[in-house]
Every structure is written in C-alpha cells, then in structure tokens.
Write an enzyme that holds these catalytic residues in place. Structure first.
Site, PDB file in Angstrom:
ATOM      1  N   HIS A 102       0.878  -1.175   0.000  1.00  0.00           N
ATOM      2  CA  HIS A 102       0.000   0.000   0.000  1.00  0.00           C
ATOM      3  C   HIS A 102       0.918   1.229   0.000  1.00  0.00           C
ATOM      4  O   HIS A 102       1.991   1.188   0.608  1.00  0.00           O
ATOM      5  CB  HIS A 102      -0.835   0.116   1.268  1.00  0.00           C
ATOM      6  CG  HIS A 102      -1.734  -1.037   1.585  1.00  0.00           C
ATOM      7  ND1 HIS A 102      -1.313  -2.132   2.271  1.00  0.00           N
ATOM      8  CD2 HIS A 102      -3.058  -1.217   1.343  1.00  0.00           C
ATOM      9  CE1 HIS A 102      -2.338  -2.968   2.436  1.00  0.00           C
ATOM     10  NE2 HIS A 102      -3.408  -2.439   1.876  1.00  0.00           N
ATOM     11  N   ASP A 105       2.262   2.002   3.365  1.00  0.00           N
ATOM     12  CA  ASP A 105       3.189   1.047   3.998  1.00  0.00           C
ATOM     13  C   ASP A 105       4.628   1.459   3.737  1.00  0.00           C
ATOM     14  O   ASP A 105       5.483   1.323   4.596  1.00  0.00           O
ATOM     15  CB  ASP A 105       3.115  -0.375   3.399  1.00  0.00           C
ATOM     16  CG  ASP A 105       1.740  -0.966   3.398  1.00  0.00           C
ATOM     17  OD1 ASP A 105       0.946  -0.611   4.270  1.00  0.00           O
ATOM     18  OD2 ASP A 105       1.486  -1.805   2.504  1.00  0.00           O
TER      19      ASP A 105
HETATM   20  C1  XLS Z   1      -7.338  -6.797   4.547  1.00  0.00           C
HETATM   21  C2  XLS Z   1      -6.935  -6.989   3.160  1.00  0.00           C
HETATM   22  C3  XLS Z   1      -5.844  -6.058   2.674  1.00  0.00           C
HETATM   23  C4  XLS Z   1      -5.749  -6.069   1.182  1.00  0.00           C
HETATM   24  C5  XLS Z   1      -5.001  -4.924   0.585  1.00  0.00           C
HETATM   25  O1  XLS Z   1      -8.031  -7.614   5.152  1.00  0.00           O
HETATM   26  O2  XLS Z   1      -6.603  -8.318   2.970  1.00  0.00           O
HETATM   27  O3  XLS Z   1      -4.631  -6.367   3.276  1.00  0.00           O
HETATM   28  O4  XLS Z   1      -5.180  -7.249   0.726  1.00  0.00           O
HETATM   29  O5  XLS Z   1      -5.553  -3.712   0.907  1.00  0.00           O
END
Ligand code: XLS
Ligand code: NI
Ligand code: NI
Length: 438
Positions: A102, A105
């Site tokens: 993300h 991140d």
């Molecule tokens: C959360 C999601 C997230 C997505 C990406 O539960 O899995 O991590 O994969 O935003």
C-alpha cells in the site's frame, strides 16, 4: 545498496523432503517443471510489505511485540528508505519473485497530500533501484484508504464528498507509482466501504459512489496507459460490520451492474472467504466460472477464532484445492500467490518471517504437486465429465444450445415411459481419492 539485516541467513534453497534444515525448502523447487511450467512460473509468490515490514504484531489487547532491529521506529523518510532495502534483502534471500504494498506502507503520510506524495516519490526511487538490482517485481500496488481517521466513514462511500475527492487523489498517485514500478496489477480492497449501521446510511447512494469511483479509476488507468489488470478483493466485514464487496458473487454482480466487468478481476483471500461463510475453493470456482479469477491473497484463518487472523497457509488440503482451481483456470498470471499473512504475536523474531514464508511456500508447492498429480491421474476429472454426460447429446445438448422450449420439454417427457436413472455422487469415494495424493 544491499543490506545486511539478516546476516546469519543465506539464500533459502531447495533441499528436498528429507532435509531437517528449517531454513530450506522441502517441496518448493523453483526450477521443477510441472505441467510444462516451472514451479516459480506457476506460483508467482509474493511477499506483502504491510504484514512483513510494518506490522508490529500488536492486537486489540496488547502492545506490539515484533523485534525489527533495522527499523528505528520513527516515521522518517530515511527510515522508510532503509526499510525498503531491508525488504529486498528479505525477498531475495527467500527467493520470492514478487512483492505488494500500500502507498502508506512504504512511505509515511505527510501533513498534506503534497507532502505525502513527495515522501512516496522518495521511497519509490529506492524501490525502483532495488527492483532493478534484484529483478524482483511488483505484483500489485494499492492505496491505503482505511487507516487514516479521514476515512472513518469510508473512502469512495464516505458521506463526505471531500473524502471521496481525497481518496481519488490518493489512488491517482498510487496508480502512477504502480505504473512507474511496472506493477503487474492494481488492487482495490474496500476496507471501510461499508457501514456500521443502516440507520445513518444511504446504501444506494454509497454503492453508486463506489461504482463511480472505480469508473474514474478505469478512465485514469487508460489515460496514463497502465496496462495491468484491476482487481477487487472481496471481504464481507472487518473493519465494517458489512462491506459492500462482500464475496466473489457480490463483487461480480456489482461489476456487472456498473459495467466494469471488462476492467476488473478478483483478488481472492482465503480468510475473507471463510469470514463470508464460504470455502476458498468455492470463491475460486465462482470467480473462475465468470472468467474473473485474477490473483490470490494466500493465507488462512483459524476455525476457533472468528476474525481475519491472516495466518500463513499450512494446510495441504487447502492448498491442493486452491491449485486445482488455479490449474483448471489455466494459471493465475499476471496475478500470483500473494502471502497476505502475518506471523503470530508470539513469533516476534526476524527469523520467524522466514519460517512463515518458507512453510507457506512449501505448502503451496505440495498443493501444486498434488493437484497436478490428481489431474494427470484423471479419475476425478473423468468422474465429473461422466457425471454431466447427459448434457453432451440428445435433449441435454438441445437445452444447452437453446433449441428446446418448455413445450418441447413437456413433449419429450410425456413421450418417455421413464426418465434416465440418477447415479451416485460418490462424495466419500472422491474424498478418499484426494487423500491418495496428499
Ligand atoms: C485486509 C486486506 C488487505 C488487502 C489490501 O483484510 O486483505 O490487506 O489485501 O488492501
Ligand atoms: Ni488481502
Ligand atoms: Ni485480509
């Protein structure tokens, strides 16, 4: 700019099933050929930045436990850049060909969007250099539209139009960055695109806004010439009580309603499937049937805990089912097997990051081998083909090809003294057959 955050760990190698070395693969041999492709090409493993490099392993009841000596704990751009280099040391030593992140991140959110974008650019420069140095690729990029307080009511589905605009600006930048890094795809996970109570919610308006948001993203994708697929990642709840993109079928319906089917596939996550009351196998088959199986977030939940525990997948029965669907789909590229998984709060040492991934990769390698063997054996496939053989000729083929109406069918049945016999579904036999390969 190679780092030495894991000085005692050498490149993880395949040593075969008899190896007792915990830092080796027993089943994942990236060069082994299965159904004409290497394991590496089939599985397209990817490491997630958020759980592996940004998760301190706190839970709603307790503080973070993770020890990450390379991280100074600050929100500085310098720390973020250093962390990026460490991440690539990890991907390289593990032998993962892809990663995913993300926007927030990899780089800290600034006081303004402008500052956040600047921070992001500064870290993307390092990511790009590391990609070039190692050949490791970005499986997909995404924007975090759920952590910051501004998104408390949702992003595209917020009651506040300014928040929609902010989210659009954030996705615009995330798309540009994903393109800059040659990302294979881009994910939309609607973390807060849902509601906590219907008493304050105009559901129709919110879903319309989500449709509009994704249309605008498609327009922008075309404008900048980003060629990778868009994925929607279904999840029924958490953090909201009800998320709009709740499961594969709901997402497909949404995409059709807003005329987005040509531009989106699904990124399916095991723990989200189980939260929705489905198996991962079900979700994969629903998506594949619609030609929309895009990528998977490979993890697993715990049947004793009802939330998104995001554990590493270790159950070979599960990975075999996943790989049966994926092989049946003709593969998963340009998607991949993305470990959206985190180590347990008790597994707080850096080396546990390796153990989690190694075990997950080996579990998928075994699933791949078992699924390929089941397909080569042919008994399962032949059973299913045979089970539907009444549709291959006669009245069945007339129905399928649209050549029989209700009147014709009535006439057909009236003219028969008795209908063809049903045959056994043989569920227990087939379950035993799968066990032969596990
Ligand atoms: C959360 C999601 C997230 C997505 C990406 O539960 O899995 O991590 O994969 O935003
Ligand atoms: Ni996910
Ligand atoms: Ni998840």
């Amino acid at each position: 700019m190679a780092s030495e955050a894991f000085p005692k760990i050498k490149k993880i190698r395949y040593e075969g099933p008899d190896s007792k070395n915990p830092l080796a693969f027993r089943y994942y041999d990236e060069n082994e050929i299965i159904e004409g492709k290497t394991m590496k090409e089939h599985l397209r493993f990817s490491v997630v930045y958020w759980h592996t490099f940004r998760n301190g392993l706190s839970d709603p009841f307790g503080l973070p436990t993770a020890i990450r000596p390379w991280d100074d704990g600050t929100d500085s751009v310098k720390n973020a850049q250093k962390r990026a280099v460490v991440a690539f040391e990890f991907f390289e030593k593990l032998g993962a060909p892809f990663y995913a992140f993300h926007d927030r991140d990899v780089a800290p959110e600034g006081a303004s969007l402008k500052q956040s974008n600047k921070n992001l650019d500064a870290v993307v420069k390092v990511l790009k250099a590391e990609q070039e140095r190692t050949g490791i690729k970005l499986l997909w990029g995404t924007a975090c539209l759920f952590a910051h307080p501004r998104y408390m009511h949702g992003a595209a589905t917020s009651c506040n139009a300014d928040v929609f605009a902010y989210a659009a600006a954030q996705v615009k930048k995330a798309l540009e960055v994903t393109k800059e890094l040659n990302g294979e795809g881009y994910v939309f996970w609607g973390g807060r695109e849902g509601y906590s109570t219907l008493l304050n919610t105009n559901l129709k308006r919110e879903i319309d806004h989500l449709g509009r948001f994704l249309q605008l993203a498609v327009d922008y994708k075309k404008k900048i010439g980003f060629k990778g697929p868009f994925y929607i990642e279904p999840k029924p709840k958490e953090p909201t009580k009800h998320q709009y993109d709740s499961d594969a079928a709901a997402c497909l319906n949404f995409l059709r309603e807003y005329d987005l089917m040509d531009h989106f596939k699904l990124n399916l996550e095991t723990n989200h499937a189980t939260l929705a009351g489905h198996t991962m196998h079900h979700e994969l088959e629903v998506a594949a049937a619609a030609g929309a199986l895009g990528s998977i977030d490979a993890n697993t939940g715990d049947p004793m805990l009802g939330w998104d525990t995001d554990q590493f997948p270790t159950d070979v029965y599960l990975t075999t089912q996943c790989m049966l669907s994926i092989l049946g789909n003709g593969g998963i590229a340009p998607g991949g097997v993305n470990f959206d998984a985190k180590v347990r709060r008790e597994s707080f040492e850096p080396i546990d990051l390796f153990h989690g991934h190694i075990v997950g990769m080996d579990a998928f390698a075994r699933g791949l081998k078992a699924a390929a063997a089941i397909r080569a054996d042919g008994r399962l496939g032949n059973f299913v083909t045979e089970r539907y053989s009444s549709w291959d000729e006669g009245i069945g083929s007339k129905i399928e090809s649209g050549k029989a109406n209700f009147k014709d069918l009535e006439k057909y049945i009236l003219g028969k003294s008795k209908i063809s016999k049903n045959t056994s579904g043989r569920q227990e036999l087939l379950e035993g057959l799968i066990n032969e390969f596990i």
